[in-house]
Design a protein around this motif. Structure first.
Motif, PDB file in Angstrom:
ATOM      1  N   TYR A  40      39.201  45.160  35.755  1.00  0.00           N
ATOM      2  CA  TYR A  40      39.286  44.086  36.757  1.00  0.00           C
ATOM      3  C   TYR A  40      37.912  43.788  37.344  1.00  0.00           C
ATOM      4  CZ  TYR A  40      40.459  41.773  41.150  1.00  0.00           C
ATOM      5  OH  TYR A  40      40.518  40.898  42.200  1.00  0.00           O
ATOM      6  N   TYR A  63      42.963  50.722  44.163  1.00  0.00           N
ATOM      7  CA  TYR A  63      43.911  49.609  44.282  1.00  0.00           C
ATOM      8  C   TYR A  63      45.188  50.020  43.559  1.00  0.00           C
ATOM      9  CZ  TYR A  63      46.098  45.332  42.397  1.00  0.00           C
ATOM     10  OH  TYR A  63      46.996  44.357  42.012  1.00  0.00           O
ATOM     11  N   PHE A 135      40.439  51.820  40.010  1.00  0.00           N
ATOM     12  CA  PHE A 135      39.290  51.984  40.899  1.00  0.00           C
ATOM     13  C   PHE A 135      39.027  50.658  41.606  1.00  0.00           C
ATOM     14  CE2 PHE A 135      38.300  55.463  37.927  1.00  0.00           C
ATOM     15  CZ  PHE A 135      38.159  56.473  38.867  1.00  0.00           C
ATOM     16  N   ARG A 143      40.816  41.267  52.251  1.00  0.00           N
ATOM     17  CA  ARG A 143      41.256  41.610  50.889  1.00  0.00           C
ATOM     18  C   ARG A 143      42.729  42.009  50.828  1.00  0.00           C
ATOM     19  NH1 ARG A 143      38.215  45.405  47.294  1.00  0.00           N
ATOM     20  NH2 ARG A 143      39.339  44.204  45.727  1.00  0.00           N
ATOM     21  N   GLY A 146      47.256  38.257  49.552  1.00  0.00           N
ATOM     22  CA  GLY A 146      47.400  37.736  48.193  1.00  0.00           C
ATOM     23  C   GLY A 146      46.579  36.449  48.066  1.00  0.00           C
ATOM     24  N   ARG A 147      46.004  36.235  46.894  1.00  0.00           N
ATOM     25  CA  ARG A 147      45.131  35.068  46.718  1.00  0.00           C
ATOM     26  C   ARG A 147      45.795  33.940  45.938  1.00  0.00           C
ATOM     27  NH1 ARG A 147      39.760  38.404  44.814  1.00  0.00           N
ATOM     28  NH2 ARG A 147      39.325  39.437  46.799  1.00  0.00           N
ATOM     29  N   GLN A 153      50.411  37.454  45.077  1.00  0.00           N
ATOM     30  CA  GLN A 153      49.349  37.765  44.109  1.00  0.00           C
ATOM     31  C   GLN A 153      49.263  36.701  43.021  1.00  0.00           C
ATOM     32  OE1 GLN A 153      49.667  42.254  43.165  1.00  0.00           O
ATOM     33  NE2 GLN A 153      47.517  41.680  43.315  1.00  0.00           N
ATOM     34  N   ARG A 155      48.693  37.112  39.857  1.00  0.00           N
ATOM     35  CA  ARG A 155      49.399  37.474  38.618  1.00  0.00           C
ATOM     36  C   ARG A 155      50.888  37.103  38.659  1.00  0.00           C
ATOM     37  NH1 ARG A 155      52.069  42.303  38.638  1.00  0.00           N
ATOM     38  NH2 ARG A 155      51.588  42.684  36.468  1.00  0.00           N
TER      39      ARG A 155
HETATM   40  N1  GTA Z   1      40.556  47.041  42.093  1.00  0.00           N
HETATM   41  O1  GTA Z   1      43.327  45.069  39.034  1.00  0.00           O
HETATM   42  C1  GTA Z   1      42.835  45.046  40.168  1.00  0.00           C
HETATM   43  C2  GTA Z   1      43.139  44.062  41.174  1.00  0.00           C
HETATM   44  N2  GTA Z   1      43.944  42.947  41.188  1.00  0.00           N
HETATM   45  C3  GTA Z   1      44.744  42.424  40.084  1.00  0.00           C
HETATM   46  C4  GTA Z   1      43.857  42.382  42.414  1.00  0.00           C
HETATM   47  N3  GTA Z   1      43.020  43.101  43.184  1.00  0.00           N
HETATM   48  C5  GTA Z   1      42.552  44.151  42.450  1.00  0.00           C
HETATM   49  N4  GTA Z   1      41.682  45.133  42.754  1.00  0.00           N
HETATM   50  C6  GTA Z   1      41.399  46.069  41.817  1.00  0.00           C
HETATM   51  N5  GTA Z   1      41.954  46.021  40.562  1.00  0.00           N
HETATM   52  O2  GTA Z   1      41.671  41.882  47.180  1.00  0.00           O
HETATM   53  C7  GTA Z   1      42.715  42.856  44.595  1.00  0.00           C
HETATM   54  C8  GTA Z   1      41.891  41.596  44.815  1.00  0.00           C
HETATM   55  C9  GTA Z   1      42.336  41.156  46.212  1.00  0.00           C
HETATM   56  C10 GTA Z   1      43.816  41.547  46.243  1.00  0.00           C
HETATM   57  C11 GTA Z   1      44.757  40.408  45.912  1.00  0.00           C
HETATM   58  O3  GTA Z   1      43.947  42.586  45.265  1.00  0.00           O
HETATM   59  O4  GTA Z   1      40.509  41.847  44.772  1.00  0.00           O
HETATM   60  P1  GTA Z   1      45.158  38.764  43.818  1.00  0.00           P
HETATM   61  O5  GTA Z   1      45.719  39.499  42.682  1.00  0.00           O
HETATM   62  O6  GTA Z   1      46.084  37.978  44.655  1.00  0.00           O
HETATM   63  O7  GTA Z   1      43.993  37.781  43.395  1.00  0.00           O
HETATM   64  O8  GTA Z   1      44.314  39.780  44.725  1.00  0.00           O
HETATM   65  P2  GTA Z   1      42.787  37.994  42.338  1.00  0.00           P
HETATM   66  O9  GTA Z   1      42.612  39.425  42.001  1.00  0.00           O
HETATM   67  O10 GTA Z   1      41.601  37.242  42.832  1.00  0.00           O
HETATM   68  O11 GTA Z   1      43.369  37.230  41.090  1.00  0.00           O
HETATM   69  P3  GTA Z   1      42.793  37.126  39.616  1.00  0.00           P
HETATM   70  O12 GTA Z   1      41.665  38.048  39.380  1.00  0.00           O
HETATM   71  O13 GTA Z   1      42.545  35.698  39.323  1.00  0.00           O
HETATM   72  O14 GTA Z   1      44.043  37.510  38.757  1.00  0.00           O
HETATM   73  C12 GTA Z   1      44.736  38.704  38.888  1.00  0.00           C
HETATM   74  C13 GTA Z   1      45.566  38.894  37.592  1.00  0.00           C
HETATM   75  O15 GTA Z   1      46.465  37.751  37.443  1.00  0.00           O
HETATM   76  C14 GTA Z   1      44.722  38.904  36.353  1.00  0.00           C
HETATM   77  O16 GTA Z   1      44.278  40.191  36.035  1.00  0.00           O
HETATM   78  C15 GTA Z   1      45.709  38.350  35.338  1.00  0.00           C
HETATM   79  O17 GTA Z   1      46.532  39.412  34.866  1.00  0.00           O
HETATM   80  C16 GTA Z   1      46.557  37.388  36.096  1.00  0.00           C
HETATM   81  N6  GTA Z   1      46.112  35.977  35.917  1.00  0.00           N
HETATM   82  C17 GTA Z   1      45.219  35.301  36.674  1.00  0.00           C
HETATM   83  N7  GTA Z   1      45.053  34.053  36.246  1.00  0.00           N
HETATM   84  C18 GTA Z   1      45.858  33.925  35.140  1.00  0.00           C
HETATM   85  C19 GTA Z   1      46.139  32.859  34.244  1.00  0.00           C
HETATM   86  N8  GTA Z   1      45.545  31.668  34.345  1.00  0.00           N
HETATM   87  N9  GTA Z   1      47.012  33.102  33.240  1.00  0.00           N
HETATM   88  C20 GTA Z   1      47.608  34.296  33.117  1.00  0.00           C
HETATM   89  N10 GTA Z   1      47.404  35.345  33.945  1.00  0.00           N
HETATM   90  C21 GTA Z   1      46.535  35.157  34.946  1.00  0.00           C
END
Ligand code: GTA
Length: 193
Positions: A40, A63, A135, A143, A146-147, A153, A155
């Protein structure tokens, strides 16, 4: 036993020790290579790639993903305390509903304990779900939210499999889509496609 089958026992013991030491060595080298620490990459990390990798190598924060929305902080404390003393647990929350949305951060006092959590607790079934321990570069205010565009989240908006834990609310703005949205469980963006 040792006098009759002494040799075979010691050979088996040696093989066991060899397996153990290979495992230990590979784990140790894995944890030294920042590229292998986590797949990640946080796009919002406020620094260079080098700084990100250094943070991953030294941070005491992990995480936890793929959690049930119903898992409580108490349950997490009980499970993650097995790897070491916990400084703080921060629940991941949906930024609209302010309710748990399937992730959290666990902050340990020691790096060794964070490594043990990744090594030994990742994959554990908690509330019927195999949780993922990763990690993390370190918690910062903000943080915990959810983003995803809908508050949870990212995902969860793209999942194509059915997930009984995800409740999908009705889209009141677009009445023509209500029938699609009343059955929860699939990614919200996937449903719209
Ligand atoms: N250390 O794996 C992780 C992790 N994740 C998934 C989220 N966080 C993580 N931290 C670690 N390891 O603080 C943390 C983020 C934030 C909080 C919420 O959790 O740093 P979030 O999941 O809502 O948003 O985060 P984030 O991480 O910015 O989203 P990202 O990187 O776009 O996508 C997360 C997952 O969604 C990807 O790994 C993928 O599996 C899936 N995804 C994203 N976009 C797509 C797409 N277009 N198509 C298919 N799958 C997608």
């Amino acid at each position: 036993l040792s006098s009759i089958n002494g040799r075979s026992i010691s050979v088996k013991l040696l093989n066991c020790l060899k397996c153990f030491s290979v495992e230990t060595v590979s784990m140790a080298s894995l944890f030294k290579d920042p590229m292998k620490l986590s797949a990640y990459r946080d796009r919002r990390f406020p620094g260079s790639q080098e700084e990100f990798e250094h943070a991953l190598q030294t941070s005491t924060t992990v995480y936890i993903g793929n959690m049930s929305f119903y898992t409580t902080e108490e349950q997490l404390y009980e499970l993650f305390f097995r790897a070491g003393e916990i400084k703080k647990i921060i629940m991941g929350l949906d930024k609209n509903t302010k309710t748990p949305c399937g992730f959290c951060f666990v902050i340990y006092y020691s790096r060794d304990d964070a490594e043990d959590a990744v090594k030994y607790i990742s994959g554990t079934i908690l509330d019927d779900r195999p949780i993922r321990v990763d990690f993390d570069w370190g918690f910062q205010e903000g943080r915990q939210w959810g983003r995803g565009r809908s508050g949870g989240q990212v995902r969860d908006e793209y999942r194509t499999d059915y997930d009984p834990d995800i409740l999908v609310e009705m889209d009141v703005k677009n009445l023509s889509l209500i029938l699609i949205f009343v059955t929860g469980g699939y990614g919200k963006l996937v449903q719209r496609e």
